[in-house]
Design a protein around this motif. Structure first.
Motif, PDB file in Angstrom:
ATOM      1  N   PRO A   1       0.820  -1.188   0.646  1.00 18.34           N
ATOM      2  CA  PRO A   1       0.158   0.219  -0.008  1.00 18.34           C
ATOM      3  C   PRO A   1       1.215   1.574   0.368  1.00 18.34           C
ATOM      4  CG  PRO A   1      -0.907  -1.628   1.330  1.00 18.34           C
ATOM      5  CD  PRO A   1       0.224  -2.073   0.895  1.00 18.34           C
ATOM      6  N   GLU A   2       2.116   0.907   0.566  1.00 14.49           N
ATOM      7  CA  GLU A   2       2.918   2.304   0.121  1.00 14.49           C
ATOM      8  C   GLU A   2       3.602   2.813  -0.208  1.00 14.49           C
ATOM      9  OE1 GLU A   2       5.014  -0.520   2.982  1.00 14.49           O
ATOM     10  OE2 GLU A   2       2.690  -0.301   2.323  1.00 14.49           O
ATOM     11  N   ALA A   3       3.512   1.626  -1.408  1.00 10.16           N
ATOM     12  CA  ALA A   3       3.928   1.836  -2.673  1.00 10.16           C
ATOM     13  C   ALA A   3       3.448   2.942  -4.162  1.00 10.16           C
ATOM     14  CB  ALA A   3       4.098   0.490  -3.102  1.00 10.16           C
ATOM     15  N   LYS A   4       2.300   2.385  -4.050  1.00 10.88           N
ATOM     16  CA  LYS A   4       1.310   3.993  -4.640  1.00 10.88           C
ATOM     17  C   LYS A   4       1.344   5.449  -4.203  1.00 10.88           C
ATOM     18  CE  LYS A   4      -2.715   4.592  -6.638  1.00 10.88           C
ATOM     19  NZ  LYS A   4      -5.295   3.710  -6.260  1.00 10.88           N
ATOM     20  N   ALA A   5       1.644   5.375  -2.876  1.00 11.66           N
ATOM     21  CA  ALA A   5       1.269   6.737  -1.802  1.00 11.66           C
ATOM     22  C   ALA A   5       3.393   6.922  -2.365  1.00 11.66           C
ATOM     23  CB  ALA A   5       1.874   7.124  -0.515  1.00 11.66           C
ATOM     24  N   ALA A   6       4.067   6.360  -2.184  1.00 15.55           N
ATOM     25  CA  ALA A   6       5.723   6.383  -2.139  1.00 15.55           C
ATOM     26  C   ALA A   6       5.399   6.935  -3.968  1.00 15.55           C
ATOM     27  CB  ALA A   6       6.298   5.558  -1.918  1.00 15.55           C
ATOM     28  N   ILE A   7       4.862   5.908  -5.085  1.00 11.75           N
ATOM     29  CA  ILE A   7       5.247   6.213  -6.543  1.00 11.75           C
ATOM     30  C   ILE A   7       4.784   7.636  -6.843  1.00 11.75           C
ATOM     31  CG2 ILE A   7       4.494   6.253  -8.453  1.00 11.75           C
ATOM     32  CD1 ILE A   7       4.955   3.209  -8.116  1.00 11.75           C
ATOM     33  N   ALA A   8       3.047   8.004  -6.034  1.00  9.41           N
ATOM     34  CA  ALA A   8       2.464   9.869  -6.099  1.00  9.41           C
ATOM     35  C   ALA A   8       3.358  10.357  -5.636  1.00  9.41           C
ATOM     36  CB  ALA A   8       1.490   9.622  -5.552  1.00  9.41           C
ATOM     37  N   LYS A   9       4.403  10.204  -4.534  1.00  4.66           N
ATOM     38  CA  LYS A   9       5.130  11.227  -4.386  1.00  4.66           C
ATOM     39  C   LYS A   9       6.334  11.947  -5.338  1.00  4.66           C
ATOM     40  CE  LYS A   9       4.568  11.019   0.818  1.00  4.66           C
ATOM     41  NZ  LYS A   9       5.231  10.630   1.549  1.00  4.66           N
ATOM     42  N   CYS A  10       7.227  10.463  -6.193  1.00  4.11           N
ATOM     43  CA  CYS A  10       7.911  10.669  -6.723  1.00  4.11           C
ATOM     44  C   CYS A  10       7.681  11.390  -8.115  1.00  4.11           C
ATOM     45  CB  CYS A  10       8.236   9.109  -7.774  1.00  4.11           C
ATOM     46  SG  CYS A  10       9.439   8.558  -6.467  1.00  4.11           S
ATOM     47  N   HIS A  11       6.294  11.766  -8.297  1.00  3.29           N
ATOM     48  CA  HIS A  11       5.361  12.221  -9.719  1.00  3.29           C
ATOM     49  C   HIS A  11       5.456  14.102  -9.110  1.00  3.29           C
ATOM     50  CE1 HIS A  11       3.991   8.390 -11.229  1.00  3.29           C
ATOM     51  NE2 HIS A  11       5.089   8.263 -11.489  1.00  3.29           N
ATOM     52  N   THR A  12       5.335  13.983  -7.877  1.00  7.09           N
ATOM     53  CA  THR A  12       5.412  15.734  -8.442  1.00  7.09           C
ATOM     54  C   THR A  12       6.336  16.197  -7.500  1.00  7.09           C
ATOM     55  OG1 THR A  12       4.693  15.256  -5.264  1.00  7.09           O
ATOM     56  CG2 THR A  12       2.968  15.476  -6.539  1.00  7.09           C
ATOM     57  N   ALA A  13       7.480  15.003  -7.393  1.00  8.13           N
ATOM     58  CA  ALA A  13       8.706  15.241  -6.537  1.00  8.13           C
ATOM     59  C   ALA A  13       9.187  15.690  -7.911  1.00  8.13           C
ATOM     60  CB  ALA A  13       9.387  14.599  -6.399  1.00  8.13           C
ATOM     61  N   GLY A  14       9.211  15.395  -9.831  1.00  8.54           N
ATOM     62  CA  GLY A  14       9.310  15.847 -10.844  1.00  8.54           C
ATOM     63  C   GLY A  14      10.814  14.325 -10.604  1.00  8.54           C
ATOM     64  N   ILE A  15       9.863  12.823 -10.540  1.00  8.50           N
ATOM     65  CA  ILE A  15      10.601  11.951 -10.867  1.00  8.50           C
ATOM     66  C   ILE A  15       9.765  10.609 -11.399  1.00  8.50           C
ATOM     67  CG2 ILE A  15      11.779   9.833  -9.715  1.00  8.50           C
ATOM     68  CD1 ILE A  15      12.834  11.173  -7.052  1.00  8.50           C
ATOM     69  N   ARG A  16      10.411  10.644 -12.929  1.00  8.23           N
ATOM     70  CA  ARG A  16       9.870   9.547 -13.440  1.00  8.23           C
ATOM     71  C   ARG A  16      10.132   8.247 -12.908  1.00  8.23           C
ATOM     72  NH1 ARG A  16      11.471   7.517 -18.701  1.00  8.23           N
ATOM     73  NH2 ARG A  16       9.744   6.456 -19.788  1.00  8.23           N
ATOM     74  N   VAL A  17       9.122   6.785 -12.785  1.00  9.13           N
ATOM     75  CA  VAL A  17       9.288   5.937 -12.364  1.00  9.13           C
ATOM     76  C   VAL A  17       9.128   4.570 -13.316  1.00  9.13           C
ATOM     77  CG1 VAL A  17       8.452   3.822 -10.722  1.00  9.13           C
ATOM     78  CG2 VAL A  17       8.408   6.220 -10.321  1.00  9.13           C
ATOM     79  N   VAL A  18       9.674   3.902 -13.673  1.00  9.42           N
ATOM     80  CA  VAL A  18       9.568   3.285 -14.853  1.00  9.42           C
ATOM     81  C   VAL A  18       9.984   1.480 -14.443  1.00  9.42           C
ATOM     82  CG1 VAL A  18      10.491   2.420 -16.975  1.00  9.42           C
ATOM     83  CG2 VAL A  18      11.013   4.953 -16.753  1.00  9.42           C
ATOM     84  N   MET A  19       9.405   1.105 -14.512  1.00  8.77           N
ATOM     85  CA  MET A  19       8.688  -0.712 -13.808  1.00  8.77           C
ATOM     86  C   MET A  19       9.892  -1.781 -15.148  1.00  8.77           C
ATOM     87  SD  MET A  19       5.769  -3.397 -13.471  1.00  8.77           S
ATOM     88  CE  MET A  19       4.994  -2.281 -12.045  1.00  8.77           C
ATOM     89  N   ILE A  20      11.120  -2.159 -14.687  1.00  5.76           N
ATOM     90  CA  ILE A  20      11.228  -3.249 -15.162  1.00  5.76           C
ATOM     91  C   ILE A  20      11.202  -4.762 -14.946  1.00  5.76           C
ATOM     92  CG2 ILE A  20      13.707  -3.907 -16.514  1.00  5.76           C
ATOM     93  CD1 ILE A  20      14.299  -1.149 -16.080  1.00  5.76           C
ATOM     94  N   THR A  21      10.655  -5.643 -15.380  1.00  8.78           N
ATOM     95  CA  THR A  21       9.890  -6.867 -14.802  1.00  8.78           C
ATOM     96  C   THR A  21      10.414  -8.126 -15.853  1.00  8.78           C
ATOM     97  OG1 THR A  21       8.454  -7.803 -13.551  1.00  8.78           O
ATOM     98  CG2 THR A  21       8.231  -6.288 -15.356  1.00  8.78           C
TER      99      THR A  21
END
Length: 410
Positions: free
Chosen positions: A150-170
């Motif tokens: 659950p905390e991962a979704k909130a963390a990714i939202a914070k990344c977006h507001t902070a100007g950090i792009r998140v890319v998943m490699i799996t």
């Protein structure tokens, strides 16, 4: 299955890959004892899992017979099967049916595995890759729920507001990866790219591809390394997370390699600059916030200390140049530097984060701590210190004359 099942005083403990641990748990819920099964059907040979061919195979002796069991990526295992197991015995495989079932599981965000079996050859022959590439019988599909924290979704939202792009490699199926990315909030409609597309793209095409893709699925370690390199080719700062031995090259190549402290291998930790003690993505966001806070407080200390020292230096230089009496004594200078400046500087160093610290874009990587605005501030405030010092020292008003003898000015 390579996971190990151990019994403690109060519960069963499974050591090994979480996916294989889940399969052992499912076996026990079906009243199958893994330890007993391994005794009556001992493993005599195997092909370990490798991300290049995306499956593992084990050979077992069952009485006088020898069987080979296979599990791996469903599209890979389906291609190896010519039959499917039914209540009527082995029948020709209905690929369309199984592909629909696979997509149905993947669309719900499940990690999907296919399981197959093949008879023979004899125990005297070593298990070779070409033995399992065709003629196997599909037993079924397994869907494993792997919901994001659950905390991962909130963390990714914070990344977006902070100007950090998140890319998943799996290494998961593209449909599974896309659904997980949507649940995490990486994108409302994630753009998914399969590993074979990365394989076909040259360096220039890949540098353009990474600018618009949110999820890379069915990737190999070589793909991860190329993706990180392509991001850097676009003048982007790449932080890479990983836990396996095969992740080490990409972790080493990234500007910031981040290894998992709990399930990460030693090779991944050695190749990284950071190790997450709790394996939690939210810790990365917290580290970014802490880093920005440290940078802000450092700037505040500089903005306070340099004008103070600059004002003192300019005051002494001006007095020497113009042949005037020094307006401040050495003892006063020591007092300001050792007591006032240090005490107030420490206070600024431990200030809490600003309210908007995670709402502003990252600073350019080569930007200077002494920005043009900060340099102007240092010069301007130092000048005010000089004027104030000489103004007070040479003051002629009755109030100043009355205050100085009484020791009430400062």
């Amino acid at each position: 299955n390579d996971a190990e099942l151990r019994s403690s005083q109060t519960q069963w403990v499974i050591e090994g890959n979480p996916m294989e641990a889940a399969l052992l748990s499912a076996a026990m819920k079906a009243d199958i004892d893994p330890a007993h099964q391994r005794q009556i059907e001992p493993r005599i040979d195997d092909i370990p899992f490798d991300s290049k061919y995306k499956f593992m195979a084990t050979r077992h002796a069952i009485g006088d017979d020898v069987v080979t069991l296979i599990k791996g990526a469903p599209e890979r295992v389906l291609a190896m099967c010519d039959f499917e197991h039914t209540i009527k015995g082995d029948q020709p495989i209905d690929r369309a049916h199984w592909e629909d079932a696979m997509e149905g599981l993947a669309n719900r965000g499940n990690r999907v595995l296919a399981v197959a079996v093949k008879q023979g050859p004899g125990a005297d022959r070593g298990l070779q890759m070409d033995h399992v590439m065709h003629g196997s019988t599909l037993l079924g599909l397994v869907g494993l729920m792997d919901p994001p924290r659950p905390e991962a979704k909130a963390a990714i939202a914070k990344c977006h507001t902070a100007g950090i792009r998140v890319v998943m490699i799996t290494g998961d199926h593209a449909l599974t990866a896309g659904e997980i990315a949507r649940q995490l909030g990486i994108a409302d409609a994630p753009v998914v790219c399969a590993g074979d597309e990365v394989e076909k793209a040259d360096d220039g095409a890949l540098a353009e591809l990474v600018t618009r893709v949110d999820v890379f699925a069915r990737t190999t370690p070589e793909h991860k390394l190329r993706i990180v390199t392509a991001l850097q080719a676009n003048n982007q700062i790449a932080a890479m997370t990983g836990d396996g031995v095969n992740d080490a090259p990409a972790l080493k190549r990234a500007d910031v390699g981040i290894a998992m402290g709990q399930k990460g291998t030693e090779a991944a930790k050695e190749a990284s600059e950071m190790v997450l003690a709790n394996d939690n993505f939210a810790t990365i966001t917290a580290a970014v916030k802490e880093g920005r806070t440290v940078y802000d407080n450092l700037s505040k200390v500089i903005a306070w200390t340099l004008p103070t020292n600059g004002g003192q230096a300019m005051t002494i230089l001006a007095a020497l140049v113009f042949g005037m009496t020094l307006p401040i004594t050495p003892v006063q200078i020591l007092w300001v530097n050792m007591i006032s400046a240090v005490a107030l500087g420490l206070t600024l160093a431990f200030e809490p984060p600003e309210h908007n610290v995670m709402q502003r874009p990252p600073l350019p990587p080569h930007s200077s701590v002494l920005t043009g605005r900060l340099v102007w501030q240092v010069i301007f405030v130092s000048g005010l210190f000089v004027l104030g010092t000489f103004g007070i020292f040479n003051g002629r008003s009755d109030r100043v004359k009355a205050l100085i003898p009484a020791g009430r000015l400062w």
